[in-house]
Design a protein around this motif. Structure first.
Motif, PDB file in Angstrom:
ATOM      1  N   TYR A  43     -21.150  40.027  -6.353  1.00 24.29           N
ATOM      2  CA  TYR A  43     -20.154  40.264  -7.204  1.00 24.29           C
ATOM      3  C   TYR A  43     -19.863  38.397  -7.544  1.00 24.29           C
ATOM      4  O   TYR A  43     -20.649  38.049  -8.099  1.00 24.29           O
ATOM      5  N   GLY A  44     -18.691  38.505  -8.561  1.00 23.71           N
ATOM      6  CA  GLY A  44     -18.364  37.672  -9.311  1.00 23.71           C
ATOM      7  C   GLY A  44     -18.946  37.559 -10.782  1.00 23.71           C
ATOM      8  O   GLY A  44     -19.276  38.380 -11.482  1.00 23.71           O
ATOM      9  N   LYS A  81     -13.255  35.752 -14.640  1.00 28.48           N
ATOM     10  CA  LYS A  81     -14.473  35.585 -13.636  1.00 28.48           C
ATOM     11  C   LYS A  81     -13.890  35.099 -12.641  1.00 28.48           C
ATOM     12  O   LYS A  81     -14.329  35.391 -11.562  1.00 28.48           O
ATOM     13  N   LEU A  82     -11.885  34.970 -12.244  1.00 31.26           N
ATOM     14  CA  LEU A  82     -10.881  35.040 -11.545  1.00 31.26           C
ATOM     15  C   LEU A  82     -10.902  36.038 -10.669  1.00 31.26           C
ATOM     16  O   LEU A  82     -10.855  36.084  -9.450  1.00 31.26           O
ATOM     17  N   ASP A  85     -13.794  38.687  -7.558  1.00 27.55           N
ATOM     18  CA  ASP A  85     -14.025  38.654  -5.959  1.00 27.55           C
ATOM     19  C   ASP A  85     -14.294  39.710  -5.177  1.00 27.55           C
ATOM     20  O   ASP A  85     -14.580  38.720  -4.166  1.00 27.55           O
ATOM     21  N   LYS A  86     -14.386  40.538  -5.732  1.00 27.05           N
ATOM     22  CA  LYS A  86     -14.910  41.666  -4.771  1.00 27.05           C
ATOM     23  C   LYS A  86     -15.996  42.596  -4.954  1.00 27.05           C
ATOM     24  O   LYS A  86     -16.097  42.389  -6.387  1.00 27.05           O
TER      25      LYS A  86
END
Length: 130
Positions: A43-44, A81-82, A85-86
Motif C-alpha cells: 500500500y502507499g 498519498k496520505l 494507508d491500507k
C-alpha cells in the motif's frame, strides 16, 4: 631498527580492521500460493514500471486482470498519498524514485507474482480472501 620502521609503515598504510559482525536474521515464511511476495502488504505510493529492461529493479511483477473475480487485490487509486494507508489503496507515483513500491506490469499472467484489478468503489478495495 630499520625493519621495525618498515613494518610500522606498512601497517600504517594497510591496517588490519576486524570485520563487522552481521546479526542473524531468520528468513520470512514463504507463502506457498504466491511465493515470497504478499500482495496484501503493499500500500502507499506505487510506481508501475512497463520497461522490460528495468524489471530487475522492481519489487514484484503484477498482471492487470480484466475481470475482478480473478484478481488477487482490488486496487483503489487514491488522489492523495496520505490516504493510501491500507491494503488495496494505492497512490500512483510519477516516478520510481518517489514510490514506496516499484512493480513491473506484465502482459503474461503466468509470469506475474499476483494480479490486480482497479475498482472505482473505495469499499471494494483490498485483498481477496481465498
Amino acid at each position: 631498527m630499520l625493519a621495525d620502521f618498515l613494518v610500522a609503515g606498512l601497517l600504517a598504510l594497510n591496517p588490519v580492521q576486524p570485520q563487522p559482525r552481521v546479526p542473524f536474521v531468520a528468513a520470512a515464511p514463504v507463502s506457498p500460493a504466491l511465493g515470497s511476495i504478499e500482495p496484501c502488504r503493499i500500500y502507499g505510493s506505487v510506481f508501475l514500471e512497463t520497461n522490460p529492461s528495468r524489471r530487475g529493479f522492481c519489487f514484484a511483477t503484477v498482471y492487470l486482470e480484466p475481470e475482478e473475480a480473478f484478481a488477487d487485490v482490488m486496487v483503489y487509486r487514491e488522489d492523495n498519498k496520505l490516504f493510501a494507508d491500507k491494503a488495496g489503496f494505492w497512490y500512483l507515483a510519477t516516478g520510481p524514485n518517489f514510490a514506496d513500491y516499484v512493480l513491473f506490469v506484465t502482459e503474461n499472467r503466468a509470469l506475474a507474482d499476483f494480479s490486480i484489478h482497479y475498482t472505482t468503489v473505495r469499499s471494494y478495495a483490498g485483498c481477496r480472501t481465498r
